[in-house]
Design a protein around this motif. Structure first.
Motif, PDB file in Angstrom:
ATOM      1  N   LEU B 186       0.838  -1.195   0.000  1.00  0.00           N
ATOM      2  CA  LEU B 186       0.000   0.000   0.000  1.00  0.00           C
ATOM      3  C   LEU B 186       0.876   1.249   0.000  1.00  0.00           C
ATOM      4  O   LEU B 186       0.600   2.225  -0.704  1.00  0.00           O
ATOM      5  CB  LEU B 186      -0.896  -0.032   1.241  1.00  0.00           C
ATOM      6  N   ILE B 187       1.956   1.214   0.789  1.00  0.00           N
ATOM      7  CA  ILE B 187       2.862   2.356   0.850  1.00  0.00           C
ATOM      8  C   ILE B 187       3.512   2.592  -0.510  1.00  0.00           C
ATOM      9  O   ILE B 187       3.577   3.720  -1.004  1.00  0.00           O
ATOM     10  CB  ILE B 187       3.933   2.130   1.945  1.00  0.00           C
ATOM     11  N   ALA B 190       1.072   4.251  -2.763  1.00  0.00           N
ATOM     12  CA  ALA B 190       0.848   5.662  -2.433  1.00  0.00           C
ATOM     13  C   ALA B 190       2.021   6.511  -2.881  1.00  0.00           C
ATOM     14  O   ALA B 190       1.834   7.585  -3.478  1.00  0.00           O
ATOM     15  CB  ALA B 190       0.631   5.803  -0.922  1.00  0.00           C
ATOM     16  N   VAL B 191       3.240   6.043  -2.618  1.00  0.00           N
ATOM     17  CA  VAL B 191       4.418   6.830  -2.989  1.00  0.00           C
ATOM     18  C   VAL B 191       4.490   6.991  -4.498  1.00  0.00           C
ATOM     19  O   VAL B 191       4.687   8.099  -5.011  1.00  0.00           O
ATOM     20  CB  VAL B 191       5.704   6.153  -2.443  1.00  0.00           C
ATOM     21  N   ALA B 194       1.796   9.477  -5.615  1.00  0.00           N
ATOM     22  CA  ALA B 194       2.133  10.875  -5.314  1.00  0.00           C
ATOM     23  C   ALA B 194       3.197  11.385  -6.282  1.00  0.00           C
ATOM     24  O   ALA B 194       3.089  12.492  -6.817  1.00  0.00           O
ATOM     25  CB  ALA B 194       2.615  10.979  -3.864  1.00  0.00           C
ATOM     26  N   ASN B 198       2.668  14.466  -9.136  1.00  0.00           N
ATOM     27  CA  ASN B 198       3.462  15.689  -9.098  1.00  0.00           C
ATOM     28  C   ASN B 198       4.316  15.869 -10.345  1.00  0.00           C
ATOM     29  O   ASN B 198       4.446  16.985 -10.861  1.00  0.00           O
ATOM     30  CB  ASN B 198       4.324  15.700  -7.842  1.00  0.00           C
ATOM     31  N   LEU B 202       4.331  19.014 -13.184  1.00  0.00           N
ATOM     32  CA  LEU B 202       5.529  19.692 -13.675  1.00  0.00           C
ATOM     33  C   LEU B 202       5.634  19.558 -15.189  1.00  0.00           C
ATOM     34  O   LEU B 202       5.980  20.509 -15.895  1.00  0.00           O
ATOM     35  CB  LEU B 202       6.776  19.108 -13.020  1.00  0.00           C
ATOM     36  N   HIS B 218      13.917  28.644 -15.164  1.00  0.00           N
ATOM     37  CA  HIS B 218      12.754  27.953 -14.606  1.00  0.00           C
ATOM     38  C   HIS B 218      12.604  26.569 -15.213  1.00  0.00           C
ATOM     39  O   HIS B 218      12.314  25.600 -14.517  1.00  0.00           O
ATOM     40  CB  HIS B 218      11.486  28.779 -14.831  1.00  0.00           C
ATOM     41  N   LEU B 221      14.844  24.358 -13.536  1.00  0.00           N
ATOM     42  CA  LEU B 221      14.358  24.036 -12.182  1.00  0.00           C
ATOM     43  C   LEU B 221      13.355  22.897 -12.245  1.00  0.00           C
ATOM     44  O   LEU B 221      13.419  21.928 -11.493  1.00  0.00           O
ATOM     45  CB  LEU B 221      13.718  25.267 -11.543  1.00  0.00           C
ATOM     46  N   PHE B 222      12.399  23.032 -13.203  1.00  0.00           N
ATOM     47  CA  PHE B 222      11.361  22.022 -13.335  1.00  0.00           C
ATOM     48  C   PHE B 222      11.941  20.668 -13.730  1.00  0.00           C
ATOM     49  O   PHE B 222      11.530  19.636 -13.236  1.00  0.00           O
ATOM     50  CB  PHE B 222      10.301  22.475 -14.354  1.00  0.00           C
ATOM     51  N   THR B 225      13.678  19.157 -10.703  1.00  0.00           N
ATOM     52  CA  THR B 225      12.728  18.681  -9.695  1.00  0.00           C
ATOM     53  C   THR B 225      12.046  17.405 -10.167  1.00  0.00           C
ATOM     54  O   THR B 225      11.912  16.450  -9.402  1.00  0.00           O
ATOM     55  CB  THR B 225      11.633  19.744  -9.401  1.00  0.00           C
ATOM     56  N   ILE B 229      12.004  13.706  -8.241  1.00  0.00           N
ATOM     57  CA  ILE B 229      10.799  12.976  -7.831  1.00  0.00           C
ATOM     58  C   ILE B 229      10.712  11.622  -8.536  1.00  0.00           C
ATOM     59  O   ILE B 229      10.405  10.600  -7.923  1.00  0.00           O
ATOM     60  CB  ILE B 229       9.542  13.811  -8.127  1.00  0.00           C
ATOM     61  N   TRP B 236      12.358   3.461  -5.407  1.00  0.00           N
ATOM     62  CA  TRP B 236      11.699   2.894  -4.239  1.00  0.00           C
ATOM     63  C   TRP B 236      10.585   1.927  -4.666  1.00  0.00           C
ATOM     64  O   TRP B 236      10.826   0.722  -4.701  1.00  0.00           O
ATOM     65  CB  TRP B 236      11.265   4.014  -3.291  1.00  0.00           C
TER      66      TRP B 236
END
Lengths: 46, 816
Positions: B186-187, B190-191, B194, B198, B202, B218, B221-222, B225, B229, B236
């Protein structure tokens, strides 16, 4: 637009906090039984 | 708020008296004219008394509100003395604090929301209990109690008095291991979810920025990032794919995860390179969405498989836990684990046999329905063999133990169930297989595209190849099947069909062979007086006498009682009949042999009545009054009203229908011909092992569906490609089956098969839609026609289409 350099990381910190909360809840066993609490909630105790 | 039941008698439409506790018809012999409350058995009376004295009447209002047809469970009145044995405590009880103990008990009879309310009020029923939490789906209650104030046997007796027989939930170790794995999964889900969400946000900003000439700072930056993520998602939750692909490569085999891992790795390496380099396309969004989509599909499927594994384990919790061992002059209650071959055990009326053995003292009748599926009891005397799990009905017997635990007949049967469930051919996970091949195909196509563009315009080659991989991200394909199945399972559950796994739907969508159990499936499963030859006026006298006995045949006759009759000197002969004085007249009711050995003259044409009974598969019971046989009752198990229509419908949709039963072959043939099944398709006299063999034999020809209700069917249910347990069956059969039909009879089976066929149609439509989308988008990408913005817009649309199609379509229960 340099505000993005603050807001974007901030948004991800926030998202990280919520993911963290979810992980804590899952490890705590709050999602082990998803059927019974729904029933329990509508049975107000007399 | 408390709601009391109406104090007046509750009557059903036919004017029969209904039990105040469970709403079933009260046998006429037990109706008390003056009492406001009526009970069909002692168990109901006990449960009702306890619920009332503890001020828990609201339970009945909740049962009515839940609209459950099954009704409350009844108490068994067991002593649960073995629950206090030190051996039991080391096995099942944990310490949680000063004097506080906790354990998990599996409850029989838990089925609706009212049960949750009632069981969790346990602290009010048994002082000393601190908390009771019920998991309604697994029917496991976790109890914490103060061991200085109350013993576990008292706790179990309290639960029993509320109407739930409790068993220690065995094998807690593997259950907690599985729970940890569920949480981990389940974790991961969820990870990855998420991260995917996200990175998508972006990516949209990046695509939009292409048109407004985004500030390069910018943009970078995107990019950085989204890289951060996506790496979280890939390393993981996504690590599972790399690990399983690596494992497959190491043993030199190709595995479904190999192309997925390859696509993920290639996309990641390329995107990291462009991010570092500072120009070119990045594909982090599609990579993280892919991880999420694949994990979501697997999560849904594994959760259903988990459920069936849980229930097979609970099967073992149902075997008896206590035995009365004879030690010299005393009889002591011990846990069944403590029994050894050679011990002498006492089995009283109402107990179930704790082990296999031979009767060395006493006579009784045993209900062997566990092994044969037939509720008709069998007489046993000295020298007869008894099997663990059979219920002793009338007298006390002493048995010399020959086999215990897993060595018993039931133990072997349970092992057979487990074996059959494991050996069942694992259905290759459909969605995974599809996306696996799909990814492999796309990788091939990407290579071709790369080569083609290298030859034509080398500066755009890599961009076009990767664009192809993105636009054809198989998330619609990966999600389509699990979504359609989840939607169908949810709808089926609401229509009273609990389906344990999505592959059941796939198997049921193609016709094959249906094996039906007779008792409780085609028929009502209860003895009734079907024919009556001779003097009708004798019925009430026989009924009055039979109300003294709790034998199933006696109960069937006792239900014909009318008015008051004084019964004196009633004497039962086990396995034969009953005699006594009713209103001063000498009445005998029993088997032909029993009555004829005592009475010679007859008013009825005995030979023709007996012949008629045998022809119809009925059990003849003779009735004599004042030494003359006045009537013959033919008892049998009536065919359900809907059986004939249901069988006809199954046939018309292409299934062949056969009967497997443990009952006498003549009776099975008689019932089969009544519902239109030819006698060569009706097999009787089968042991549980025979049923498994026949089911396996048929399995080589195609889909085999087994429908049954008893423990004796459990192994066959597990061996069949789809096992269906019907309403009212033993819990063990529910555990072994893939589908549980929440209503009696066969009409549910017809709906189940119909619904499965419709669901498969939805799945195929989903696959068609997403393949069509992927093919056309892929073709456009090969020729360099798809821009990044277009890809970003079209990709979610394809997923949404599939989701909408899955949830809006008709599958189970008619309307969407």
């Amino acid at each position: 637009m340099s505000v993005l350099f603050i807001v974007v990381p901030l948004a991800f910190v926030l998202a990280g906090v919520f993911v963290g909360l979810f992980i804590w809840a899952a490890r705590d066993g709050q999602y082990d039984d998803v059927d019974t609490p729904a029933i329990r909630a509508i049975q107000d105790d007399d | 708020m408390t709601t009391l039941r109406a104090p007046s008698l509750s009557l059903d439409s036919r004017g029969e008296v209904l039990c105040t506790h469970c709403d079933q018809v009260v046998p006429d012999g037990l109706v008390r004219d003056d009492a406001p409350d009526q009970f069909c058995c002692h168990g109901c009376e006990t449960a009702y008394g306890v619920i009332h004295s503890c001020g828990l009447e609201r339970y009945y209002a909740l049962v009515d509100a839940a609209g459950e047809k099954t009704g409350p469970a009844k108490s068994t009145g067991r002593a649960y003395a073995e629950f206090d044995d030190p051996a039991f405590h080391t096995l099942y009880v944990r310490k949680s604090g000063e004097g506080v103990r906790s354990t998990e008990l599996f409850l029989e009879g838990v089925h609706c929301s009212a049960c949750v309310w009632l069981v969790e009020r346990l602290p009010r029923v048994v002082p000393g209990v601190l908390e009771a939490r019920l998991d309604v789906r697994r029917a496991i209650v976790r109890v914490r109690w103060d061991s200085s104030r109350v013993a576990l046997s008292q706790v179990a007796k309290g639960i029993d008095a509320l109407g739930y027989a409790s068993f220690p939930a065995r094998d807690a170790g593997s259950r907690s291991r599985r729970q940890a794995e569920d949480r981990r999964r389940l974790i991961h889900l969820a990870v990855s979810g998420a991260c995917a969400g996200n990175v998508m946000l972006l990516a949209l900003a990046l695509y939009a920025g292409l048109f407004d000439a985004m500030d390069p700072v910018h943009a970078s930056l995107f990019r950085w990032t989204s890289m951060a993520i996506s790496l979280v998602a890939l390393l993981w939750p996504g690590a599972a794919f790399f690990r399983s692909a690596w494992g497959a490569l190491r043993v030199r085999s190709l595995h479904l995860d190999v192309p997925i891992a390859l696509a993920l790795a290639a996309g990641a390496v390329w995107s990291i390179w462009t991010t570092v380099r500072g120009h070119g396309e990045i594909y982090f969004d599609s990579l993280s969405v892919l991880v999420f989509a694949l994990l979501a599909g697997r999560f849904v499927q594994q959760r259903q498989q988990r459920w069936s594994a849980d229930s097979v384990e609970l099967l073992f919790s149902l075997t008896p836990t206590a035995a009365r061992r004879v030690e010299g002059d005393t009889v002591r209650e011990v846990p069944v684990e403590a029994l050894a071959a050679g011990d002498l055990v006492e089995i009283r009326a109402g107990d179930s046999c704790p082990a296999d053995g031979v009767v060395i003292q006493g006579r009784s009748a045993l209900d062997q329905s566990l092994l044969t599926g037939e509720s008709r009891p069998e007489a046993v005397g000295e020298g007869s063999a008894v099997a663990a799990g059979c219920v002793n009905i009338s007298g006390t017997i002493r048995v010399r133990v020959e086999a215990t635990g897993e060595q018993t007949r039931v133990g072997r049967l349970m092992r057979l169930v487990e074996e059959c469930s494991q050996r069942r051919a694992p259905i290759v996970q459909f969605a995974d297989r599809m996306s696996g091949w799909f990814v492999a195909g796309m990788l091939g196509l990407a290579t071709i595209t790369l080569a083609y563009w290298l030859w034509r315009d080398s500066s755009k080659a890599v961009d076009h190849a990767v664009a192809l991989l993105v636009v054809t991200c198989p998330c619609a394909l990966g999600l389509g099947t699990p979504l359609a199945i989840t939607a169908a399972l949810g709808r089926a559950a609401r229509a009273g069909m609990l389906i344990k796994g999505g592959e059941v739907i796939q198997r049921l969508s193609r016709p094959g062979v249906v094996f039906l159990d007779k008792t409780g499936t085609i028929t009502g499963g209860r003895m009734e007086v079907v024919r009556w030859f001779g003097d009708e006026s004798a019925r009430p006298l026989a009924a009055a006498l039979e109300s003294q006995s709790n034998h199933p045949i006696a109960k069937a006759i006792a239900s014909h009682a009318v008015g008051e009759h004084a019964v004196r000197d009633a004497r039962q002969t086990v396995g034969a009949g009953i005699e006594g004085l009713v209103d001063g007249r000498r009445v005998l009711v029993g088997s032909a042999a029993f009555v004829r050995s005592r009475v010679e003259s007859s008013e009825v044409d005995l030979s023709s009545a007996l012949a008629e009974c045998i022809r119809q598969g009925l059990t003849p019971i003779l009735l004599s009054i004042d030494d003359r046989v006045v009537a013959v009752a033919g008892l049998g198990d009536r065919v359900r009203k809907d059986s004939i229509a249901a069988i006809r419908e199954l046939r018309s949709s292409g299934w062949s229908v056969k009967v497997l039963s443990g009952d006498h072959p003549d009776i099975v043939r008689a019932v089969a011909s009544e519902v239109g099944i030819s006698s060569e398709d009706a097999r009787g006299g089968l042991s549980p092992e025979d049923k498994v063999a026949l089911v396996r034999e048929a399995g080589s020809l195609g889909t085999v569906v087994m429908v049954g209700d008893g423990v004796n069917d459990a192994a066959a249910l597990a061996a069949a490609s789809v096992g269906v347990a019907v309403h009212g069956g033993a819990e063990a059969s529910l555990a072994a089956a893939d589908v549980y039909l929440n209503r009696p009879g066969l009409s549910g089976l017809v709906d189940l098969i119909d619904g499965s066929r419709r669901t498969m149609r939805v799945i195929k439509r989903n696959l068609a839609v997403s393949s069509l989308y992927n093919l056309s988008a892929g073709a456009a990408a090969v020729f360099g026609l798809v821009g990044p913005l277009l890809a970003a817009v079209v990709m979610p649309i394809s997923s949404l289409t599939v989701t909408a199609l899955s949830f809006r379509s008709r599958s189970f229960g008619g309307r969407p």
